[in-house]
Design a protein around this motif. Structure first.
Motif, PDB file in Angstrom:
ATOM      1  N   SER A 197       4.947   3.269  -3.873  1.00 42.55           N
ATOM      2  CA  SER A 197       4.392   3.882  -5.080  1.00 42.55           C
ATOM      3  C   SER A 197       5.150   3.398  -6.315  1.00 42.55           C
ATOM      4  CB  SER A 197       4.502   5.409  -4.992  1.00 42.55           C
ATOM      5  OG  SER A 197       5.869   5.804  -5.040  1.00 42.55           O
ATOM      6  N   LYS A 200       0.817  -1.211   0.000  1.00 44.35           N
ATOM      7  CA  LYS A 200       0.000   0.000   0.000  1.00 44.35           C
ATOM      8  C   LYS A 200       0.854   1.266   0.000  1.00 44.35           C
ATOM      9  CE  LYS A 200      -3.628   2.310   2.714  1.00 44.35           C
ATOM     10  NZ  LYS A 200      -4.497   2.203   3.919  1.00 44.35           N
ATOM     11  N   TYR A 201       1.992   1.214   0.697  1.00 43.42           N
ATOM     12  CA  TYR A 201       2.808   2.418   0.883  1.00 43.42           C
ATOM     13  C   TYR A 201       3.965   2.515  -0.116  1.00 43.42           C
ATOM     14  CZ  TYR A 201       0.120   2.584   5.160  1.00 43.42           C
ATOM     15  OH  TYR A 201      -0.928   2.618   6.055  1.00 43.42           O
ATOM     16  N   GLN A 261      -1.427  -8.096   2.252  1.00 42.59           N
ATOM     17  CA  GLN A 261      -1.311  -6.700   1.846  1.00 42.59           C
ATOM     18  C   GLN A 261      -2.059  -6.374   0.557  1.00 42.59           C
ATOM     19  OE1 GLN A 261       2.710  -5.196   1.689  1.00 42.59           O
ATOM     20  NE2 GLN A 261       3.361  -6.476   3.399  1.00 42.59           N
ATOM     21  N   SER A 262      -2.375  -7.396  -0.221  1.00 42.80           N
ATOM     22  CA  SER A 262      -2.968  -7.146  -1.530  1.00 42.80           C
ATOM     23  C   SER A 262      -4.410  -6.652  -1.409  1.00 42.80           C
ATOM     24  CB  SER A 262      -2.936  -8.426  -2.378  1.00 42.80           C
ATOM     25  OG  SER A 262      -3.701  -9.446  -1.761  1.00 42.80           O
ATOM     26  N   PRO A 263      -4.850  -5.846  -2.364  1.00 43.24           N
ATOM     27  CA  PRO A 263      -6.236  -5.354  -2.342  1.00 43.24           C
ATOM     28  C   PRO A 263      -7.229  -6.505  -2.454  1.00 43.24           C
ATOM     29  CG  PRO A 263      -4.894  -4.154  -3.953  1.00 43.24           C
ATOM     30  CD  PRO A 263      -4.082  -5.314  -3.502  1.00 43.24           C
ATOM     31  N   LYS A 283       0.155  -1.365 -10.628  1.00 49.69           N
ATOM     32  CA  LYS A 283       0.913  -1.846  -9.466  1.00 49.69           C
ATOM     33  C   LYS A 283       0.434  -3.235  -9.063  1.00 49.69           C
ATOM     34  CE  LYS A 283       0.664  -0.004  -5.245  1.00 49.69           C
ATOM     35  NZ  LYS A 283       0.858   0.828  -4.036  1.00 49.69           N
ATOM     36  N   GLU A 284      -0.857  -3.503  -9.233  1.00 47.37           N
ATOM     37  CA  GLU A 284      -1.403  -4.825  -8.913  1.00 47.37           C
ATOM     38  C   GLU A 284      -0.824  -5.895  -9.847  1.00 47.37           C
ATOM     39  OE1 GLU A 284      -3.189  -2.061  -9.135  1.00 47.37           O
ATOM     40  OE2 GLU A 284      -3.750  -1.846  -7.018  1.00 47.37           O
TER      41      GLU A 284
END
Length: 198
Positions: free
Chosen positions: A26, A23-24, A110-112, A48-49
């Motif tokens: 970029s 998440k943090y 951590q993944s969405p 990013k995913e």
């Protein structure tokens, strides 16, 4: 050069995702640390995913391949082959400074929520890990190295669960020897006492 850039992006992203969190981290972080241009990054990864999936897939392929090779090395004891796999894990954990000891669980957490491809790849890795360890244990039972009193499938679940737990503890307590101690205890149990069927 293109393939090398892709590999560089995966390695840098992996390190950043584990140290900073997905998440943090970029896209700019990955670009600046990798030395690969932003346009080149997007040439390889649309988001990013998608980069996260490539990181998880890279680790999965690496560890699955290592275990598949171990299956064919019947000139070595089953325990030795499993220990070689653990040694590979420990070597890479040490190189990461004892961070992200189980990258699959870290990336899964951590993944969405919508990153279903990542979730599926992590689940696939653990299915493969269990199956390959079960086959190695079955070989050890067949050769008389391990006691023929329990199920290789059950023993493999116990091994994977113990390994994953020890990886979490090792990172939390900053003591990687916990992994080796846990592995040694597992093999002592497999040789000296049975894993009871349920």
């Amino acid at each position: 050069m293109s393939a090398r850039n892709r590999e560089q992006l995966i390695h840098i992203a992996a390190r950043l995702f584990l140290s900073k969190g997905f998440k943090y981290t970029s896209i700019e972080d990955v670009v600046s640390h990798s030395g690969v241009s932003r346009s080149n990054l997007y040439y390889h990864f649309a988001s990013k995913e998608e980069l996260l999936y490539a990181v998880v897939d890279f680790w999965g392929n690496r560890y699955e391949s290592a275990l598949e090779i171990s299956l064919s090395q019947r000139e070595y004891r089953a325990q030795e082959r499993i220990e070689n796999f653990v040694a590979l894990l420990l070597q890479e954990i040490d190189a990461r400074g004892n961070k992200g000891n189980c990258p699959f669980i870290a990336m899964y957490q951590q993944s969405p929520v919508e990153a279903e491809d990542v979730h599926k790849r992590v689940r696939h890795f653990f299915v493969c890990l269990h199956q390959l360890i079960a086959e190695l244990i079955a070989q050890g039972i067949s050769s008389g190295e391990f006691r023929n009193e329990g199920s290789a499938e059950q023993s493999a679940y116990l091994f994977v669960s113990s390994l994953e737990g020890s990886l979490v503890l090792a990172e939390t307590m900053n003591d990687i020897t916990i992994v080796r101690t846990t592995t040694d205890a597992f093999f002592a149990m497999l040789k000296q006492s049975s894993v009871q069927r349920t």
